[in-house]
Scaffold this active site. Structure first.
Site, PDB file in Angstrom:
ATOM      1  CE  LYS A   6      -2.460   1.706   3.925  1.00  0.00           C
ATOM      2  NZ  LYS A   6      -1.763   3.350   4.221  1.00  0.00           N
ATOM      3  CG  ASP A  50      -4.927   4.249   1.634  1.00  0.00           C
ATOM      4  OD1 ASP A  50      -6.043   5.446   1.027  1.00  0.00           O
ATOM      5  OD2 ASP A  50      -3.534   4.620   2.625  1.00  0.00           O
ATOM      6  CE  LYS A 102      -7.164   6.678   4.399  1.00  0.00           C
ATOM      7  NZ  LYS A 102      -6.136   6.567   3.041  1.00  0.00           N
ATOM      8  CG  HIS A 148     -13.537  13.300  -0.404  1.00  0.00           C
ATOM      9  ND1 HIS A 148     -13.710  14.090   1.228  1.00  0.00           N
ATOM     10  CD2 HIS A 148     -14.516  14.258  -0.406  1.00  0.00           C
ATOM     11  CE1 HIS A 148     -14.773  14.384   0.974  1.00  0.00           C
ATOM     12  NE2 HIS A 148     -15.382  14.811  -0.185  1.00  0.00           N
ATOM     13  CG  ASP A 149     -11.479  18.085  -5.631  1.00  0.00           C
ATOM     14  OD1 ASP A 149     -12.076  19.169  -5.701  1.00  0.00           O
ATOM     15  OD2 ASP A 149     -10.250  18.527  -5.692  1.00  0.00           O
ATOM     16  CB  THR A 201      -9.461   2.149  11.649  1.00  0.00           C
ATOM     17  OG1 THR A 201      -8.040   2.340  10.606  1.00  0.00           O
ATOM     18  CG2 THR A 201      -9.947   1.044  10.391  1.00  0.00           C
ATOM     19  NE  ARG A 257       1.285   3.010  13.826  1.00  0.00           N
ATOM     20  CZ  ARG A 257       0.856   3.566  13.461  1.00  0.00           C
ATOM     21  NH1 ARG A 257       0.710   4.618  14.137  1.00  0.00           N
ATOM     22  NH2 ARG A 257      -0.606   4.062  13.032  1.00  0.00           N
TER      23      ARG A 257
END
Length: 233
Positions: A31, A58, A60, A62-63, A117, A211
């Site tokens: 990712k 990744d 995301k 958005h527009d 999350t 992580r």
């Protein structure tokens, strides 16, 4: 097909390459998020694809619909395997972006991002100001329905929400679930957290792990253990 996706949350390609040395010869699902993509640009995706890795890009998106549609046209040329969009961008944004992917005839899984999350019901009500009468599950399911109606193949959500998603939208609706932590790990900034075995039992199709693998003293061993636990091998 179930799989483990490694979150490559590194500040530079140099650091990412140092990590991947531990996996020499293996084909991984990586990712690449905003930190690495904005630092290194599209070239890092092209290079890792040449090495045989699958890529979940990744960003995301958005527009307004036209902007996201144009961005999608640029990004699918990188031959990524997954790409995602914030569902809160609305039906038209999602539909127009998804049509770009369909018309490209590329095998790309288009995902909608529901609720991060790092958020929980308290944040949803008090900070985002979503109706107090709606539960987190209500909102996630509403977002998921919007994504499916717009043609997307699945969503990014917590594994905790997967059973309700599968029950209402079908087993073939893809669920990609971050917030995965082995029981021995800290949850860090994640709120809706489950273990790899819990994610498997809840029905997740893909888990995203960062992580617990990237910060491990033996990242290859951590990767193998988490993947084995998720796949139930």
């Amino acid at each position: 097909m179930k799989d483990l996706i490694i979150a490559m949350d590194f500040p530079s390609k140099e650091k990412a390459d140092e990590f991947l040395i531990n996996f020499k010869g293996q084909k991984l699902f990586l990712k690449i998020g905003m930190e690495l993509f904005y630092k290194e640009g599209p070239q890092i995706v092209k290079e890792y694809k040449k090495l045989g890795h699958k890529i979940f890009l990744d960003l995301k998106l958005h527009d307004i619909p036209n902007t996201v549609k144009s961005a999608t046209k640029s990004l699918i040329d990188l031959d990524v395997d997954m790409i995602n969009f914030h569902i809160s961008g609305g039906f038209n944004m999602l539909k127009e972006a998804n049509e770009v992917i369909i018309n490209s005839n590329k095998n790309i899984i288009a995902l909608g991002v529901t609720m991060l999350t790092s958020n929980d019901e308290n944040i949803m009500h008090k900070e985002i100001k979503i109706d107090n009468n709606l539960s987190l599950n209500d909102v996630i399911l509403s977002y998921a329905n919007l994504a499916k109606n717009a043609g997307l193949q699945g969503i990014v959500c917590s594994a905790l929400e997967v059973p309700k998603i599968k029950e209402n939208l079908g087993e073939n609706f893809v669920t990609v679930t971050p917030g995965i932590r082995p029981k021995s790990s800290q949850s860090d900034d994640q709120k809706r957290v489950v273990s790899p075995s819990d994610a498997r039992n809840l029905g997740s199709d893909y888990i995203v792990v960062g992580r617990p693998i990237t910060k491990s003293e033996n990242s290859l061993d951590a990767y193998r253990k988490i993947k084995k636990e998720f796949l139930g091998e």
